[in-house]
Motif scaffolding. Structure first.
Motif, PDB file in Angstrom:
ATOM      1  N   ARG A 274      78.505  26.382 -14.622  1.00 51.33           N
ATOM      2  CA  ARG A 274      79.681  25.809 -15.259  1.00 51.33           C
ATOM      3  C   ARG A 274      80.637  25.304 -14.195  1.00 51.33           C
ATOM      4  NH1 ARG A 274      82.154  30.255 -18.878  1.00 51.33           N
ATOM      5  NH2 ARG A 274      83.843  28.741 -19.175  1.00 51.33           N
ATOM      6  N   ASP A 275      81.427  24.338 -14.615  1.00 57.43           N
ATOM      7  CA  ASP A 275      82.481  23.788 -13.780  1.00 57.43           C
ATOM      8  C   ASP A 275      83.767  23.887 -14.597  1.00 57.43           C
ATOM      9  OD1 ASP A 275      84.328  22.261 -12.368  1.00 57.43           O
ATOM     10  OD2 ASP A 275      82.859  20.756 -11.792  1.00 57.43           O
ATOM     11  N   ASN A 276      84.555  24.890 -14.308  1.00 59.06           N
ATOM     12  CA  ASN A 276      85.765  25.107 -15.115  1.00 59.06           C
ATOM     13  C   ASN A 276      86.820  24.027 -14.894  1.00 59.06           C
ATOM     14  OD1 ASN A 276      84.706  27.342 -16.374  1.00 59.06           O
ATOM     15  ND2 ASN A 276      85.796  28.833 -15.110  1.00 59.06           N
ATOM     16  N   ALA A 277      86.767  23.368 -13.759  1.00 56.76           N
ATOM     17  CA  ALA A 277      87.703  22.273 -13.520  1.00 56.76           C
ATOM     18  C   ALA A 277      87.368  21.068 -14.385  1.00 56.76           C
ATOM     19  CB  ALA A 277      87.696  21.884 -12.045  1.00 56.76           C
ATOM     20  N   GLU A 278      86.074  20.929 -14.713  1.00 56.18           N
ATOM     21  CA  GLU A 278      85.618  19.802 -15.527  1.00 56.18           C
ATOM     22  C   GLU A 278      85.352  20.199 -16.972  1.00 56.18           C
ATOM     23  OE1 GLU A 278      85.392  16.644 -14.607  1.00 56.18           O
ATOM     24  OE2 GLU A 278      86.137  17.129 -12.600  1.00 56.18           O
TER      25      GLU A 278
ATOM     26  N   SER B  72      88.131  28.137 -19.403  1.00 57.44           N
ATOM     27  CA  SER B  72      87.761  29.204 -18.476  1.00 57.44           C
ATOM     28  C   SER B  72      87.908  30.598 -19.084  1.00 57.44           C
ATOM     29  CB  SER B  72      88.600  29.113 -17.197  1.00 57.44           C
ATOM     30  OG  SER B  72      89.980  29.231 -17.501  1.00 57.44           O
ATOM     31  N   SER B  73      88.448  30.679 -20.284  1.00 59.53           N
ATOM     32  CA  SER B  73      88.546  31.965 -20.977  1.00 59.53           C
ATOM     33  C   SER B  73      87.309  32.284 -21.790  1.00 59.53           C
ATOM     34  CB  SER B  73      89.763  31.969 -21.921  1.00 59.53           C
ATOM     35  OG  SER B  73      90.961  31.767 -21.211  1.00 59.53           O
ATOM     36  N   TYR B  74      86.431  31.314 -21.942  1.00 62.02           N
ATOM     37  CA  TYR B  74      85.283  31.449 -22.826  1.00 62.02           C
ATOM     38  C   TYR B  74      83.998  31.734 -22.071  1.00 62.02           C
ATOM     39  CZ  TYR B  74      88.073  29.647 -26.677  1.00 62.02           C
ATOM     40  OH  TYR B  74      89.026  29.489 -27.640  1.00 62.02           O
TER      41      TYR B  74
ATOM     42  N   THR C 160      83.949  33.343 -15.705  1.00 60.19           N
ATOM     43  CA  THR C 160      84.194  33.002 -14.299  1.00 60.19           C
ATOM     44  C   THR C 160      83.015  32.307 -13.643  1.00 60.19           C
ATOM     45  OG1 THR C 160      83.324  35.129 -13.556  1.00 60.19           O
ATOM     46  CG2 THR C 160      85.706  35.005 -14.022  1.00 60.19           C
ATOM     47  N   GLY C 161      81.867  32.396 -14.277  1.00 61.33           N
ATOM     48  CA  GLY C 161      80.650  31.837 -13.694  1.00 61.33           C
ATOM     49  C   GLY C 161      79.935  32.784 -12.753  1.00 61.33           C
TER      50      GLY C 161
END
Length: 122
Positions: free
Chosen positions: A71-75, A29-31, A53-54
C-alpha cells in the motif's frame, strides 16, 4: 470510503499482473486493506490483508509466495502484485477496507470495491 479496483485482464499461465485499488475519502491510513476473489461457481475467498501501516501482511496459502500486497498511504492506494499465475487464479478480485482486522472469516466488511476480472489462460 469509495474503492476503485483496476488492473485486471487476460494473462497466460505463469505470467504476472498487478491490481490496484484507489480509495477516496479521508483516513485511508486508518483502514486495514484486503483482497478477496470469487471464482465462477465458488464461494468468496480471502486472498491477502495488509495492516493500516503496511508493516504486516497476511496471505492465503494458495497465493503465498506468488502474490504480494502493498500500500501507498500517500497515494491512498493498495496493490496486489500477482506472479506465477495459474488457471485457478481466474476470478473477480475485490478490494476491501475495514477499520477492524480483515481475516478469512470476516463476514462484514465496511467497504468493497467493484471488482476487477482476472482471467488466466492455460
Amino acid at each position: 470510503v469509495q474503492l476503485q479496483a483496476s488492473g485486471g485482464g487476460l494473462v497466460q499461465a505463469g505470467g504476472s499482473l498487478r491490481l490496484s485499488c484507489a480509495a477516496s475519502g479521508r483516513s485511508f491510513s486508518s483502514y486495514e486493506m484486503g483482497w478477496f476473489r470469487r471464482a465462477p461457481g465458488k464461494e468468496r475467498e480471502w486472498v491477502a490483508t495488509i495492516s493500516s501501516t503496511g508493516l504486516s501482511t497476511y496471505y492465503a496459502d494458495s497465493v503465498k509466495g506468488r502474490f504480494t500486497i502493498s500500500r501507498d498511504n500517500a497515494e491512498n492506494t493498495v496493490y496486489l502484485q500477482m506472479g506465477v499465475l495459474k488457471a485457478d487464479d481466474t476470478a473477480v478480485y475485490y478490494c476491501a477496507a475495514d477499520r477492524d482486522p480483515i481475516s478469512p472469516y470476516s463476514d462484514s466488511i465496511e467497504y468493497w470495491g467493484q471488482g476487477t476480472q482476472v482471467t488466466v489462460s492455460s
